[in-house]
Design a protein around this motif. Structure first.
Motif, PDB file in Angstrom:
ATOM      1  N   MET A 122      42.153  30.122  45.254  1.00 17.88           N
ATOM      2  CA  MET A 122      42.555  31.415  44.656  1.00 17.88           C
ATOM      3  C   MET A 122      43.638  32.063  45.519  1.00 17.88           C
ATOM      4  N   ASP A 123      44.817  32.272  44.923  1.00 16.75           N
ATOM      5  CA  ASP A 123      45.892  32.958  45.642  1.00 16.75           C
ATOM      6  C   ASP A 123      45.906  34.412  45.187  1.00 16.75           C
ATOM      7  N   VAL A 124      45.220  35.256  45.937  1.00 11.51           N
ATOM      8  CA  VAL A 124      45.067  36.661  45.545  1.00 11.51           C
ATOM      9  C   VAL A 124      46.423  37.364  45.538  1.00 11.51           C
ATOM     10  N   ALA A 125      47.245  37.098  46.565  1.00 14.17           N
ATOM     11  CA  ALA A 125      48.545  37.781  46.656  1.00 14.17           C
ATOM     12  C   ALA A 125      49.415  37.468  45.437  1.00 14.17           C
ATOM     13  N   ALA A 126      49.446  36.213  45.012  1.00 14.15           N
ATOM     14  CA  ALA A 126      50.264  35.829  43.857  1.00 14.15           C
ATOM     15  C   ALA A 126      49.740  36.479  42.577  1.00 14.15           C
ATOM     16  N   ALA A 127      48.408  36.515  42.440  1.00 18.60           N
ATOM     17  CA  ALA A 127      47.816  37.120  41.247  1.00 18.60           C
ATOM     18  C   ALA A 127      48.120  38.617  41.194  1.00 18.60           C
ATOM     19  N   LEU A 128      48.092  39.284  42.361  1.00 14.25           N
ATOM     20  CA  LEU A 128      48.401  40.728  42.409  1.00 14.25           C
ATOM     21  C   LEU A 128      49.874  40.958  42.065  1.00 14.25           C
ATOM     22  N   ASP A 129      50.724  40.066  42.529  1.00 12.59           N
ATOM     23  CA  ASP A 129      52.155  40.178  42.239  1.00 12.59           C
ATOM     24  C   ASP A 129      52.397  40.123  40.723  1.00 12.59           C
ATOM     25  N   ARG A 130      51.687  39.226  40.052  1.00 16.77           N
ATOM     26  CA  ARG A 130      51.829  39.101  38.593  1.00 16.77           C
ATOM     27  C   ARG A 130      51.259  40.321  37.873  1.00 16.77           C
ATOM     28  N   LEU A 131      50.185  40.899  38.465  1.00 20.16           N
ATOM     29  CA  LEU A 131      49.495  42.025  37.817  1.00 20.16           C
ATOM     30  C   LEU A 131      50.272  43.338  37.960  1.00 20.16           C
ATOM     31  N   ALA A 132      51.161  43.420  38.959  1.00 20.33           N
ATOM     32  CA  ALA A 132      51.800  44.685  39.347  1.00 20.33           C
ATOM     33  C   ALA A 132      52.367  45.512  38.182  1.00 20.33           C
ATOM     34  N   PRO A 133      53.139  44.916  37.238  1.00 20.03           N
ATOM     35  CA  PRO A 133      53.721  45.739  36.170  1.00 20.03           C
ATOM     36  C   PRO A 133      52.668  46.459  35.324  1.00 20.03           C
TER      37      PRO A 133
ATOM     38  N   ALA B 121      56.771  49.253  38.781  1.00 23.86           N
ATOM     39  CA  ALA B 121      56.554  48.184  39.772  1.00 23.86           C
ATOM     40  C   ALA B 121      56.944  46.831  39.200  1.00 23.86           C
ATOM     41  N   THR B 122      57.614  46.039  40.019  1.00 26.76           N
ATOM     42  CA  THR B 122      57.985  44.684  39.597  1.00 26.76           C
ATOM     43  C   THR B 122      57.175  43.629  40.339  1.00 26.76           C
ATOM     44  N   GLY B 123      56.470  44.041  41.383  1.00 22.26           N
ATOM     45  CA  GLY B 123      55.687  43.064  42.135  1.00 22.26           C
ATOM     46  C   GLY B 123      54.755  43.768  43.096  1.00 22.26           C
TER      47      GLY B 123
ATOM     48  N   PHE C  78      46.891  46.480  49.266  1.00 19.03           N
ATOM     49  CA  PHE C  78      48.234  45.990  48.939  1.00 19.03           C
ATOM     50  C   PHE C  78      49.084  47.160  48.458  1.00 19.03           C
ATOM     51  N   ASP C  79      50.394  46.926  48.375  1.00 17.41           N
ATOM     52  CA  ASP C  79      51.320  47.957  47.900  1.00 17.41           C
ATOM     53  C   ASP C  79      52.103  47.404  46.721  1.00 17.41           C
TER      54      ASP C  79
ATOM     55  N   CYS D 119      39.759  44.133  36.022  1.00 17.12           N
ATOM     56  CA  CYS D 119      40.432  42.873  35.729  1.00 17.12           C
ATOM     57  C   CYS D 119      39.701  42.061  34.660  1.00 17.12           C
ATOM     58  N   THR D 120      40.474  41.294  33.917  1.00 16.10           N
ATOM     59  CA  THR D 120      39.938  40.380  32.906  1.00 16.10           C
ATOM     60  C   THR D 120      40.262  38.951  33.375  1.00 16.10           C
ATOM     61  N   PRO D 121      39.647  37.939  32.742  1.00 14.24           N
ATOM     62  CA  PRO D 121      39.910  36.551  33.168  1.00 14.24           C
ATOM     63  C   PRO D 121      41.409  36.214  33.198  1.00 14.24           C
ATOM     64  N   ASP D 122      42.192  36.807  32.278  1.00 13.13           N
ATOM     65  CA  ASP D 122      43.647  36.551  32.242  1.00 13.13           C
ATOM     66  C   ASP D 122      44.333  36.906  33.565  1.00 13.13           C
ATOM     67  N   ASP D 123      43.759  37.859  34.300  1.00 10.05           N
ATOM     68  CA  ASP D 123      44.394  38.313  35.544  1.00 10.05           C
ATOM     69  C   ASP D 123      44.191  37.325  36.692  1.00 10.05           C
ATOM     70  N   GLN D 124      43.312  36.370  36.506  1.00 10.43           N
ATOM     71  CA  GLN D 124      43.073  35.293  37.494  1.00 10.43           C
ATOM     72  C   GLN D 124      42.665  35.824  38.872  1.00 10.43           C
ATOM     73  N   LEU D 125      41.885  36.906  38.857  1.00  9.19           N
ATOM     74  CA  LEU D 125      41.359  37.450  40.119  1.00  9.19           C
ATOM     75  C   LEU D 125      39.837  37.381  40.153  1.00  9.19           C
ATOM     76  N   GLY D 126      39.270  36.776  39.109  1.00 10.51           N
ATOM     77  CA  GLY D 126      37.812  36.729  39.037  1.00 10.51           C
ATOM     78  C   GLY D 126      37.259  38.101  38.692  1.00 10.51           C
ATOM     79  N   GLU D 127      36.024  38.363  39.153  1.00 11.81           N
ATOM     80  CA  GLU D 127      35.396  39.666  38.913  1.00 11.81           C
ATOM     81  C   GLU D 127      36.018  40.657  39.896  1.00 11.81           C
TER      82      GLU D 127
END
Lengths: 322, 126
Positions: free
Chosen positions: A1-12, A18-20, A38-39, A88-96
């Motif tokens: 699980m890459d939390v940082a990458a998932a948060l980057d995608r979720l940012a908008p 926010a772009t990332g 995170f910011d 978050c939902t499953p689409d966000d790829q962050l789990g619960e």
């Protein structure tokens, strides 16, 4: 699980500008729950709470979606909480997981009770805790997520059951179970929303604004409002400032007045004693995970030796009751 | 006398930690190193005072219960008597024993704990 990458995608989804996401870093090392700071690229400071991928479901802890719903319910009645931006939902790829605002302030109890930086807010803090608990306890309970209901007698039976299963021989705890069973108050007429872990350590304190956020809602349930008032008075959360019963920063009268004067000191002190007893059993339980080999860390072994802190507090309370 | 964990268990946990490779840049390791320091301090205090505390506790238990036996036997009997309601939880003789036990054990486990000062402060007033 890459939390940082998932948060980057979720940012908008978290802010239109926010772009990332940047600076993702894990704050706490809990086995049952992760906290990440995170910011957003627009500078918004945020927090992610998520269940680790391999976490075992815990009997007593709420699902994170319920925790988020409770924070929103508390915010709706005016209690200071970090605003929840997204569950978050499953689409966000962050789990619960859920995302909330990151508040500015301090949660470390030792600093809150001692540091000069908090000297200005300490005198009003116990009363403020009472006021905020009154808000939480007055929250409408009809639209809350499913919550357990507990009362003094039920809690005593539950913890005595755990203690018996551990097969320990602790005369102070035996005496405390008997004493508290004999003095347990009846259930409240109407069970209210209880935070369940409202103590110095779970409160975000700002050096000028005081209490700005009530955190860690995972033990919330319905029950006796005196339970929350008693728990913040347990000596284990006074960080050495034992002459100040409320969190190491205030007095009983301030807490009770803040709550509206509707709860007796006697009832609060019953729950305080039950709090010390529960903490003793929790220490034994955590030691047990070392003894059985489930977690052989030195930390788990050592927490067993904190049982005696709860025991000495119980002796003080029992002496005071004679 | 002291269990959950016993000194032997604590020493085993400490030895296991010391056998792990040190990773001083890791926050978790730094935290556990501090815990390990506390464990060593507990073991040192227990080695110094544990036997005396147990002997004193056994003497008090024998007087309280009117029985003879070793610490484990008498302590177990006290727990049974409390559970069965044969000794009241706030009986002064019981509380005197529990007070001495609590003071003895906190002196080993956590001598700086505020609850010790709180209990002694009570005693001074009464």
């Amino acid at each position: 699980m890459d939390v940082a990458a998932a948060l980057d995608r979720l940012a908008p989804q978290l802010s239109p500008s926010a772009t990332g996401a940047v600076n993702a870093r894990r704050l706490s090392g809990g086995a049952s729950l992760e906290t990440w700071a995170f910011d957003l690229s627009d500078g918004t400071p945020l927090i992610l709470r998520r269940r680790p991928d391999a976490a075992l479901p815990r009997e007593t802890a709420l699902p994170l979606a319920s925790e988020a719903a409770l924070i929103r319910a508390a915010e709706a009645v005016g209690a200071p909480t970090p605003t929840v931006l997204k569950v978050c939902t499953p689409d966000d790829q962050l789990g619960e997981a859920y995302v909330m605002r990151r508040l500015e302030g301090e949660t470390l109890g030792r600093r809150i009770t001692r540091d000069e930086a908090f000297a200005a807010v300490r005198p009003g803090l116990a009363r403020r805790c009472g006021e905020v608990l009154a808000q939480i306890h007055a929250a409408p309970t009809t639209n809350l997520p499913p919550l357990a209901i507990s009362d003094a007698r039920g809690e005593l039976e539950r913890y005595e059951g755990i203690y018996r299963d551990l097969d320990a021989r602790r005369p102070i705890l035996e005496a405390a179970f008997r004493w508290l069973k004999a003095t347990a108050p009846p259930p409240p007429e109407r069970p209210v929303l209880i935070h369940g872990d409202f103590r110095n350590g779970n409160l975000m304190i700002h050096p000028e604004q005081g209490l700005v956020g009530v955190l860690d809602w995972e033990l919330a349930h319905l029950g006796d409002p005196a339970e929350d008032l008693g728990w913040i008075c347990v000596n284990s959360w006074r960080f050495g400032a034992w002459r100040k019963p409320v969190g190491g920063f205030g007095d009983y009268a301030e807490l009770l007045a803040g709550h509206g004067g509707d709860i007796s000191l006697e009832r609060v002190q019953f729950w305080q004693a039950l709090g010390s007893l529960k903490w003793a059993v929790m220490c034994l339980m955590m030691y047990q995970s070392f003894a059985t080999g489930a977690d052989r860390s030195i930390e788990r072994a050592m927490i067993g030796r904190r049982t005696s802190e709860a025991e000495i507090d119980l002796v003080t309370l029992m002496e005071g009751a004679t | 006398m002291i269990s959950h964990p016993t000194a032997a268990e604590l020493a085993a946990g400490l030895a296991a930690f010391e056998a792990e490779p040190a990773t001083p840049e890791d926050a978790r390791h730094v935290f556990l190193s501090r815990v390990a320091d506390n464990a060593r301090a507990i073991l040192a205090r227990e080695a110094e005072h544990g036997a005396k505390l147990q002997a004193e506790a056994t003497e008090r238990l024998a007087a309280l219960l009117g029985q003879t036996g070793d610490f484990e036997t008498l302590n177990d009997q006290l727990c049974q008597a409390l559970r069965q309601g044969k000794i009241a939880p706030l009986a002064p003789a019981l509380l005197a024993h529990l007070r001495a036990m609590a003071i003895g054990q906190i002196a080993i486990d956590q001598p700086g704990y505020g609850g010790l000062a709180a209990l002694l402060d009570r005693g001074d007033r009464t």
